[in-house]
Scaffold this motif. Structure first.
Motif, short mmCIF file in Angstrom:
data_model
loop_
_atom_site.label_atom_id
_atom_site.label_comp_id
_atom_site.label_asym_id
_atom_site.label_seq_id
_atom_site.Cartn_x
_atom_site.Cartn_y
_atom_site.Cartn_z
N THR A 175 0.90 -1.15 -0.09
CA THR A 175 0.04 -0.13 -0.11
C THR A 175 0.86 1.13 -0.02
O THR A 175 2.12 1.28 0.43
CB THR A 175 -0.90 -0.08 1.23
OG1 THR A 175 -0.08 0.22 2.43
CG2 THR A 175 -1.92 -1.15 1.35
N TRP A 176 0.38 2.54 -0.44
CA TRP A 176 0.86 3.68 -0.31
C TRP A 176 1.49 4.11 1.01
O TRP A 176 2.68 4.50 1.19
CB TRP A 176 0.17 4.63 -0.90
CG TRP A 176 0.23 4.70 -2.36
CD1 TRP A 176 -0.81 4.29 -3.34
CD2 TRP A 176 1.39 5.24 -3.33
NE1 TRP A 176 -0.34 4.59 -4.71
CE2 TRP A 176 0.85 4.90 -4.70
CE3 TRP A 176 2.61 5.48 -3.07
CZ2 TRP A 176 1.85 5.18 -5.75
CZ3 TRP A 176 3.54 6.15 -4.19
CH2 TRP A 176 3.05 5.84 -5.32
N ALA A 206 20.15 -1.33 -5.92
CA ALA A 206 20.37 -2.93 -5.95
C ALA A 206 18.84 -3.51 -5.77
O ALA A 206 18.24 -4.12 -6.76
CB ALA A 206 21.37 -3.50 -5.52
N MET A 207 18.40 -2.97 -4.82
CA MET A 207 17.09 -3.61 -4.23
C MET A 207 15.74 -3.11 -5.15
O MET A 207 15.01 -3.87 -5.57
CB MET A 207 16.76 -3.29 -2.89
CG MET A 207 15.74 -3.95 -2.27
SD MET A 207 15.82 -5.75 -2.21
CE MET A 207 14.47 -6.61 -1.74
N ALA A 208 16.04 -1.91 -5.59
CA ALA A 208 15.06 -1.30 -6.47
C ALA A 208 15.01 -1.85 -7.85
O ALA A 208 13.93 -2.37 -8.36
CB ALA A 208 15.21 0.14 -6.57
N LEU A 209 16.27 -2.10 -8.32
CA LEU A 209 16.19 -2.96 -9.61
C LEU A 209 15.76 -4.33 -9.65
O LEU A 209 15.13 -4.98 -10.38
CB LEU A 209 17.88 -2.74 -10.08
CG LEU A 209 18.32 -1.44 -10.53
CD1 LEU A 209 19.79 -1.40 -10.85
CD2 LEU A 209 17.67 -1.05 -11.86
N TYR A 210 16.19 -5.09 -8.29
CA TYR A 210 15.66 -6.45 -8.25
C TYR A 210 14.09 -6.50 -8.12
O TYR A 210 13.55 -7.19 -8.75
CB TYR A 210 16.41 -6.89 -6.80
CG TYR A 210 15.85 -8.34 -6.64
CD1 TYR A 210 16.10 -9.32 -7.45
CD2 TYR A 210 14.79 -8.72 -5.69
CE1 TYR A 210 15.83 -10.64 -7.25
CE2 TYR A 210 14.56 -9.92 -5.24
CZ TYR A 210 14.92 -10.83 -5.99
OH TYR A 210 14.59 -12.14 -5.72
N MET A 211 13.48 -5.54 -7.23
CA MET A 211 12.16 -5.61 -7.24
C MET A 211 11.48 -5.14 -8.68
O MET A 211 10.41 -5.67 -8.56
CB MET A 211 11.76 -4.53 -6.29
CG MET A 211 11.74 -5.09 -4.79
SD MET A 211 11.32 -4.04 -3.34
CE MET A 211 12.17 -2.20 -3.75
N LEU A 212 11.97 -4.30 -9.15
CA LEU A 212 11.49 -4.10 -10.70
C LEU A 212 11.43 -5.43 -11.40
O LEU A 212 10.46 -5.55 -12.21
CB LEU A 212 12.17 -2.95 -11.37
CG LEU A 212 11.90 -1.47 -10.60
CD1 LEU A 212 12.88 -0.50 -11.43
CD2 LEU A 212 10.45 -1.09 -11.38
N TYR A 213 12.75 -5.75 -11.46
CA TYR A 213 12.93 -7.08 -12.18
C TYR A 213 11.85 -8.20 -11.86
O TYR A 213 11.52 -8.89 -12.99
CB TYR A 213 14.16 -7.57 -12.14
CG TYR A 213 14.72 -8.96 -12.99
CD1 TYR A 213 14.93 -8.63 -14.24
CD2 TYR A 213 15.06 -10.11 -12.25
CE1 TYR A 213 15.36 -9.80 -15.03
CE2 TYR A 213 15.27 -11.27 -13.15
CZ TYR A 213 15.55 -10.95 -14.18
OH TYR A 213 15.79 -12.29 -15.24
N SER A 218 6.37 -0.94 -9.13
CA SER A 218 6.22 -0.36 -10.30
C SER A 218 7.38 0.77 -10.24
O SER A 218 7.86 1.31 -9.20
CB SER A 218 4.86 0.11 -10.43
OG SER A 218 4.47 1.33 -9.53
N MET A 219 7.62 1.28 -11.41
CA MET A 219 8.64 2.49 -11.60
C MET A 219 8.19 3.56 -11.14
O MET A 219 8.87 4.26 -10.43
CB MET A 219 8.91 2.57 -13.25
CG MET A 219 9.84 3.70 -13.50
SD MET A 219 11.46 3.24 -12.68
CE MET A 219 12.10 2.18 -13.97
N GLY A 220 6.86 3.64 -11.12
CA GLY A 220 6.19 4.93 -10.44
C GLY A 220 6.43 5.20 -9.00
O GLY A 220 6.79 6.08 -8.34
N ARG A 221 6.17 3.83 -8.57
CA ARG A 221 6.53 3.98 -6.95
C ARG A 221 7.81 3.89 -6.49
O ARG A 221 8.24 4.48 -5.48
CB ARG A 221 5.76 2.40 -6.22
CG ARG A 221 4.18 2.50 -6.41
CD ARG A 221 3.84 1.40 -5.51
NE ARG A 221 2.30 1.63 -5.45
CZ ARG A 221 1.59 1.00 -4.52
NH1 ARG A 221 2.05 0.23 -3.63
NH2 ARG A 221 0.17 1.09 -4.66
N ILE A 222 8.81 3.33 -7.49
CA ILE A 222 10.27 3.61 -7.17
C ILE A 222 10.43 4.93 -7.21
O ILE A 222 11.24 5.61 -6.27
CB ILE A 222 11.04 2.87 -8.39
CG1 ILE A 222 11.04 1.35 -8.06
CG2 ILE A 222 12.43 3.28 -8.07
CD1 ILE A 222 11.57 0.86 -6.65
#
Length: 528
Positions: A175-176, A206-213, A218-222
């Motif tokens: 959730t937001w 690194a964690m953001a890229l892994y979660m996107l992968y 989503s990219m918006g949330r990142i």
């Protein structure tokens, strides 16, 4: 009957956890003002800084509300200092004591235990694992010792545990509000220790890229997540820019951004990467040279944990690689990436002390639990026997360590002269000197004046007026670091370390009448 059994199982786990929380608190608060049995220089400095900020709005160097308070050889991370300022504001009649200054460390250590238990409950659907992991947090030496002395950087462990717990909470309930709360947790961690300025960007990227992968975010949330952390860290970003660019100080949101500790930046990149990286792993698994956070034989998490941490890391790393291949998220990735970010940064910044890499113990906890779990799965036929032997092994090491720590452990007795001058093990001798020093010359056998001002704080303007302890005014002389060249003269009082035989012999042969009072580690000589 089955429903009653499940209810009892649920509540029995909660009762056991409550018992562990009580035990953890008692182990951290019991004799916290006496153990460690010294006042370490950073404790004295952070205490006197906080006292000045609470009463006058400046640190002991007259920096007004600095975002990064100045210390005798650099700076101190703001979170610990301002937590202590808040305590002094809430209790204005309180005097500086080792116990009071160590309270934020105790709170941070309890945050490790409480958030660690919550993290384990979210990661493992097994009450035995939750209880076992919480027991490690409660009874392992590093988790106890790091919560019993006022080293500002140790708060990175508590804040890091909180941030990772909030990250897992978001991953399970995306959730937001959960995302924003997680971002606030990582922003708070940045204020705990300067090395987090490098560790967290590496880990979060690194964690953001892994979660996107793995399609967990989503990219918006990142983007929102990154913006939130950046906005909350603006004062620190401005501080780093001021430091790197050599800009003059300026005010921001009521704080002063000052280029404090600029010389520390010169250390980056000067270390030998691979030796320092491996040294970081070695000392965090065993012990370094610093007795306040780990000691020989008992190590940071007991010697019995080391093989399980190694097994757990290998398993988690393989699990992480498999998740990349299959594009399926695994929580092992979070701990592997966090551990790698820490050791890489330590390799660049230099090691030598366990506390510099204190955040890695979140990962060690996870690896140790995984290592034990996988070992038990491998030993199918002997699982119960092995589990019983393991529990007895941990119980034995815990009893032996607690007996050692609370009855025999001493930092004051370990360091020999002149290194012992970095510590002030007893308040009584300083009290005697301070109360007898009117119109007398004062000579204190120590390297740092912060010890004197910790127990007898004065406004920083008054300290500046007299030139500090190491200085003189019209009435008397103050001097630290007594050695053979220190003059022996009338109307003087000397607080001399017992090991300083050279000066004691000079004083006794000076032919002047004197009175002597003996304390555990010092003599106080009063010359009429």
């Amino acid at each position: 009957m089955a429903e009653k059994s499940e209810v009892w199982k649920k509540y029995s786990i909660n009762i056991c956890l409550a018992g562990l929380f009580v035990a953890a608190f008692l182990l951290r608060v019991y004799r916290i003002g006496e153990l460690p049995d010294i006042l370490q220089i950073d404790e004295a400095g952070i205490g006197y800084n906080a006292w000045n900020l609470a009463n006058y709005g400046v640190d002991r160097y007259l920096n007004e509300m600095p975002i990064y308070p100045q210390n005798y050889n650099g700076g101190q991370s703001p979170l610990y200092t301002y937590c202590l300022v808040l305590l002094l504001k809430l209790f204005p009649a309180a005097h500086l004591t080792p116990g009071l200054v160590r309270l934020p460390a105790l709170f941070s250590s309890m945050l490790v235990v409480l958030c660690g238990a919550k993290l384990l409950r979210m990661l493992f659907d097994d009450g035995r694992i939750v209880l076992g992991g919480t027991a490690l947090l409660t009874f392992c030496p590093y988790f106890i010792m790091s919560g019993r002395f006022a080293l500002d950087c140790n708060m990175m462990l508590g804040c890091g545990m909180l941030a990772l717990t909030l990250l897992v909470r978001y991953l399970q309930k995306p959730t937001w509000p959960a995302l924003l709360l997680c971002g606030a947790g990582f922003a708070l961690t940045l204020y705990s220790y300067a090395l987090s300025y490098m560790i967290l960007p590496v880990f979060l990227a690194a964690m953001a890229l892994y979660m996107l992968y793995t399609k967990k975010i989503s990219m918006g949330r990142i983007f929102v997540w990154a913006c939130e952390i950046t906005v909350l860290a603006v004062p620190l970003i401005l501080f780093v820019i001021c430091l790197l660019a050599g800009l003059p100080g300026f005010r921001f949101l009521g704080f002063h951004i000052l280029p404090i500790a600029a010389e520390r930046m010169e250390d980056l990149g000067q270390s030998e990467f691979w030796p320092d990286l491996f040294d970081c792993i070695k000392i965090t698994l065993t012990n370094g040279s610093y007795m306040l956070d780990a000691v020989e034989k008992y190590y940071t998490m007991y010697v019995i944990s080391i093989p399980f941490i190694a097994i757990g890391f290998v398993w988690a790393f393989v699990d992480f690689v498999k998740s990349l291949r299959n594009r399926i998220f695994t929580y092992s990735a979070m701990f592997v990436l966090y551990a790698l970010a820490i050791v890489i940064v330590i390799g660049l910044a230099g090691s030598g002390y366990v506390y510099r890499a204190n955040a890695i113990f979140v990962c060690y906890l996870y690896f140790c639990i995984i290592g034990i779990r996988e070992t038990l799965c491998f030993l199918r036929r002997y699982r119960r026997v092995f589990a019983a032997v393991l529990c007895l092994g941990y119980a034995f090491w815990t009893v032996v360590f607690l007996r050692y720590y609370f009855t025999m452990y001493s930092v004051a007795d370990t360091y020999t002269y002149p290194n012992s001058l970095y510590f002030c093990p007893e308040r009584e001798a300083l009290v005697r000197v301070a109360e007898s020093s009117e119109e007398r010359n004062v000579y204190i056998d120590s390297f740092f004046e912060e010890y004197y001002y910790f127990y007898y704080p004065v406004s920083p303007w008054e300290k500046e007026k007299t030139g500090g302890v190491t200085g003189s005014d019209e009435e008397r002389t103050f001097c630290m670091n007594v050695d053979y060249n220190t003059p022996v003269e009338t109307d003087s009082i000397y607080m001399v370390r017992k090991e300083n035989r050279e000066f004691i012999g000079k004083l006794q042969n000076a032919g002047l009448p004197y009175e002597t009072e003996e304390f555990a580690y010092y003599y106080v000589f009063t010359i009429q």
